[in-house]
Design a protein around this motif. Structure first.
Motif, PDB file in Angstrom:
ATOM      1  N   GLY A   1       0.817  -1.223   0.000  1.00  0.00           N
ATOM      2  CA  GLY A   1       0.000   0.000   0.000  1.00  0.00           C
ATOM      3  C   GLY A   1       0.842   1.261   0.000  1.00  0.00           C
ATOM      4  O   GLY A   1       0.588   2.203  -0.773  1.00  0.00           O
ATOM      5  N   LEU A   2       1.866   1.288   0.859  1.00  0.00           N
ATOM      6  CA  LEU A   2       2.750   2.462   0.890  1.00  0.00           C
ATOM      7  C   LEU A   2       3.567   2.592  -0.386  1.00  0.00           C
ATOM      8  O   LEU A   2       3.961   3.700  -0.768  1.00  0.00           O
ATOM      9  N   SER A   3       3.797   1.481  -1.068  1.00  0.00           N
ATOM     10  CA  SER A   3       4.502   1.548  -2.352  1.00  0.00           C
ATOM     11  C   SER A   3       3.655   2.298  -3.378  1.00  0.00           C
ATOM     12  O   SER A   3       4.171   3.110  -4.161  1.00  0.00           O
ATOM     13  N   ILE A   4       2.341   2.025  -3.361  1.00  0.00           N
ATOM     14  CA  ILE A   4       1.432   2.739  -4.274  1.00  0.00           C
ATOM     15  C   ILE A   4       1.340   4.207  -3.898  1.00  0.00           C
ATOM     16  O   ILE A   4       1.342   5.092  -4.770  1.00  0.00           O
TER      17      ILE A   4
ATOM     18  N   ASP B   1       2.978 -13.596  -5.974  1.00  0.00           N
ATOM     19  CA  ASP B   1       2.405 -14.302  -4.827  1.00  0.00           C
ATOM     20  C   ASP B   1       2.377 -13.403  -3.593  1.00  0.00           C
ATOM     21  O   ASP B   1       1.413 -13.438  -2.819  1.00  0.00           O
ATOM     22  N   SER B   2       3.403 -12.591  -3.413  1.00  0.00           N
ATOM     23  CA  SER B   2       3.446 -11.669  -2.269  1.00  0.00           C
ATOM     24  C   SER B   2       2.349 -10.618  -2.377  1.00  0.00           C
ATOM     25  O   SER B   2       1.684 -10.285  -1.383  1.00  0.00           O
ATOM     26  N   ALA B   3       2.143 -10.086  -3.584  1.00  0.00           N
ATOM     27  CA  ALA B   3       1.115  -9.051  -3.779  1.00  0.00           C
ATOM     28  C   ALA B   3      -0.287  -9.620  -3.576  1.00  0.00           C
ATOM     29  O   ALA B   3      -1.171  -8.936  -3.052  1.00  0.00           O
ATOM     30  N   ARG B   4      -0.512 -10.908  -3.962  1.00  0.00           N
ATOM     31  CA  ARG B   4      -1.835 -11.502  -3.794  1.00  0.00           C
ATOM     32  C   ARG B   4      -2.145 -11.783  -2.318  1.00  0.00           C
ATOM     33  O   ARG B   4      -3.316 -11.848  -1.931  1.00  0.00           O
ATOM     34  N   GLN B   5      -1.124 -11.937  -1.514  1.00  0.00           N
ATOM     35  CA  GLN B   5      -1.337 -12.171  -0.084  1.00  0.00           C
ATOM     36  C   GLN B   5      -1.507 -10.872   0.703  1.00  0.00           C
ATOM     37  O   GLN B   5      -1.948 -10.899   1.857  1.00  0.00           O
ATOM     38  N   ALA B   6      -1.162  -9.710   0.083  1.00  0.00           N
ATOM     39  CA  ALA B   6      -1.225  -8.417   0.791  1.00  0.00           C
ATOM     40  C   ALA B   6      -2.678  -7.969   0.906  1.00  0.00           C
ATOM     41  O   ALA B   6      -3.429  -7.995  -0.072  1.00  0.00           O
ATOM     42  N   HIS B   7      -3.057  -7.554   2.109  1.00  0.00           N
ATOM     43  CA  HIS B   7      -4.411  -7.069   2.381  1.00  0.00           C
ATOM     44  C   HIS B   7      -4.339  -5.708   3.076  1.00  0.00           C
ATOM     45  O   HIS B   7      -3.447  -5.468   3.891  1.00  0.00           O
ATOM     46  N   ILE B   8      -5.274  -4.829   2.728  1.00  0.00           N
ATOM     47  CA  ILE B   8      -5.404  -3.533   3.404  1.00  0.00           C
ATOM     48  C   ILE B   8      -6.716  -3.549   4.176  1.00  0.00           C
ATOM     49  O   ILE B   8      -7.800  -3.545   3.578  1.00  0.00           O
ATOM     50  N   PHE B   9      -6.581  -3.649   5.498  1.00  0.00           N
ATOM     51  CA  PHE B   9      -7.751  -3.747   6.375  1.00  0.00           C
ATOM     52  C   PHE B   9      -8.659  -4.912   5.967  1.00  0.00           C
ATOM     53  O   PHE B   9      -9.886  -4.824   5.995  1.00  0.00           O
ATOM     54  N   GLY B  10      -8.043  -6.000   5.550  1.00  0.00           N
ATOM     55  CA  GLY B  10      -8.784  -7.216   5.211  1.00  0.00           C
ATOM     56  C   GLY B  10      -9.177  -7.329   3.757  1.00  0.00           C
ATOM     57  O   GLY B  10      -9.737  -8.355   3.357  1.00  0.00           O
ATOM     58  N   ALA B  11      -8.901  -6.307   2.949  1.00  0.00           N
ATOM     59  CA  ALA B  11      -9.271  -6.340   1.525  1.00  0.00           C
ATOM     60  C   ALA B  11      -8.009  -6.490   0.679  1.00  0.00           C
ATOM     61  O   ALA B  11      -7.057  -5.729   0.828  1.00  0.00           O
ATOM     62  N   PRO B  12      -7.969  -7.470  -0.235  1.00  0.00           N
ATOM     63  CA  PRO B  12      -6.794  -7.638  -1.106  1.00  0.00           C
ATOM     64  C   PRO B  12      -6.619  -6.443  -2.044  1.00  0.00           C
ATOM     65  O   PRO B  12      -7.583  -5.761  -2.412  1.00  0.00           O
ATOM     66  N   LEU B  13      -5.394  -6.189  -2.451  1.00  0.00           N
ATOM     67  CA  LEU B  13      -5.097  -5.055  -3.323  1.00  0.00           C
ATOM     68  C   LEU B  13      -5.823  -5.159  -4.659  1.00  0.00           C
ATOM     69  O   LEU B  13      -6.215  -4.144  -5.234  1.00  0.00           O
ATOM     70  N   ALA B  14      -6.009  -6.377  -5.163  1.00  0.00           N
ATOM     71  CA  ALA B  14      -6.592  -6.562  -6.487  1.00  0.00           C
ATOM     72  C   ALA B  14      -8.100  -6.779  -6.447  1.00  0.00           C
ATOM     73  O   ALA B  14      -8.716  -6.955  -7.500  1.00  0.00           O
ATOM     74  N   ALA B  15      -8.732  -6.756  -5.279  1.00  0.00           N
ATOM     75  CA  ALA B  15     -10.168  -7.002  -5.175  1.00  0.00           C
ATOM     76  C   ALA B  15     -10.959  -5.751  -5.528  1.00  0.00           C
ATOM     77  O   ALA B  15     -10.508  -4.618  -5.304  1.00  0.00           O
TER      78      ALA B  15
END
Length: 424
Positions: A39-42, A142-156
């Motif tokens: 998230g901070l990368s974005i 695989d790392s990006a798919r496991q990343a969640h922001i407050f429970g929501a995946p980055l790609a959702a």
């Protein structure tokens, strides 16, 4: 949206490379697979892009102000050549060229960052589909798919199905709550940014169709973002929310430091500047000195707010100078040297009785002068009649000759009505 994003696939590699470099930095602090790292990368990608776009933002501000100033002239051209569209366009282009205004400059920041926006959307869509893209290889995917922001995946996305969200390791409720909150925040920041521009940084003395258009956009843009936001991945929502907050803060700084002449923001800014001059006795800061310099150069073309500022300096015994500083006025210098500035003495108002007495004396003096002039005229007439009596009268003339002479001289026959003394 995917079709549009694919048009900017040429820039996906640079965008993915920048995200990966920031991810290495934040991954060392928060962990490679955390939502904070990605998230901070974005967010850092947004900040980097907006810093590069600052020159375009400055041009946007100048263009917007020039358009506001030119609105009365543009309206006059439209009314003058309303039946000749070609001549109207030529005169508009001539006006833009003479004033150095580019109508497209106000859209430059949005147009410039659009490729990065769609490239990021393309990257996140590939992550949601489990495809490598740019410099993002399989381990990073695989790392990006496991990343969640407050429970929501980055790609959702808000409109994703429950099966797709479950494949990313999250629940549909968490995704929709997080995306809904981010969409509301994104729309609210857009609305506040536009409202701040319309209520504080617009010359209220100029009423033009341009202002009405801006008011309409103030309500239309948030609705557009709300409708489009339900199809944005969480990572894109993070990008767009960050850029809206950046725009809002950047615009707030510009409004406070360099407001539009004639606007409410200028009134507040010059009020703060006057308080600073009162406290320190001088203009501090190059930006403030440039402001005073511009106001001084306007002369009689100053608006009401700028004249109010100059009047405030005069009450402090100060006067604006050509270089943007302030100096003591002549009255203040005389007072400091122990002298006093010459003041105009106002005559005291007399009472009604005194004015009546003065008028009576004036009337009596006038009557006396007229009486003396009347007596002198009667004396001269008597002398003239006596001299005429001494002369020998001609014989053989009828007695009516005197009356005929009087008639010729313009006098009426018969008894004469006495004249008023003032008409003698």
């Amino acid at each position: 949206m995917d079709t549009i994003a694919s048009l900017f696939s040429f820039i996906t590699t640079p965008v993915s490379w920048v995200i990966v470099q920031f991810h290495k930095l934040y991954g060392a602090l928060f962990g490679d697979d955390t939502g904070w790292a990605w998230g901070l990368s974005i967010v850092s990608l947004v900040v980097l892009i907006r810093i590069c776009l600052i020159p375009l933002f400055v041009k946007q501000i100048k263009s917007t102000r020039n358009m506001q100033v030119l609105q009365p002239k543009m309206k006059a051209i439209q009314e003058r050549y309303k039946n000749d569209k070609q001549r109207q366009s030529e005169e508009m282009m001539k006006l833009y060229k003479e004033t150095g205004t580019n109508p497209l400059s106000s859209c430059l920041p949005i147009l410039a960052q659009s490729p990065f926006f769609f490239a990021l959307y393309h990257v996140l869509s590939a992550i949601a589909s489990g495809k490598t893209i740019g410099v993002i290889d399989q381990p990073l995917l695989d790392s990006a798919r496991q990343a969640h922001i407050f429970g929501a995946p980055l790609a959702a996305k808000f409109m994703d199905s429950e099966e797709k969200v479950s494949a990313l390791g999250a629940s549909l409720t968490d995704v929709r709550v997080v995306t809904a909150i981010m969409i509301v925040m994104m729309s609210a920041s857009q609305f506040f940014t536009q409202r701040q521009l319309m209520t504080k940084n617009v010359d209220l003395t100029v009423k033009t169709p341009y202002m009405q258009q801006q008011k309409m956009l103030m309500y239309i843009f948030p609705l557009i973002f709300a409708v489009m936001g339900i199809n944005f991945p969480v990572g894109v929502l993070v990008y767009w929310l960050t850029t809206n907050v950046w725009t809002m803060g950047q615009q707030m700084y510009v409004i406070n430091q360099n407001p539009t002449p004639g606007s409410k923001a200028q009134d507040q800014y010059l009020g703060r500047l006057l308080k600073s001059v009162t406290a320190h006795g001088e203009v501090r800061g190059r930006t403030r000195r440039n402001t005073v310099k511009r106001i001084f150069a306007k002369g009689t073309d100053r608006n009401d707010i700028e004249r109010k500022f100059i009047t405030g300096l005069s009450k402090l015994g100060l006067a604006a100078q050509e270089d943007g500083t302030v100096a003591k006025s002549e009255a203040a210098v005389l007072e400091a040297e122990g002298g006093t500035a010459p003041k105009r003495q106002q005559p005291k108002r007399q009472t009604k009785a005194k004015r009546h007495t003065a008028a009576t004396h004036a009337g009596a003096a006038k009557e006396e002068d007229e009486g003396s002039s009347g007596s002198e005229s009667r004396t001269s007439l008597e002398k003239q009649d006596a001299s005429q009596d001494d002369k020998p009268k001609p014989t053989g003339k009828p007695a009516a000759s005197g009356s005929s002479r009087q008639a010729k001289s313009g006098q009426r026959k018969g008894p004469q009505r006495p004249k008023h003394p003032s008409k003698k």
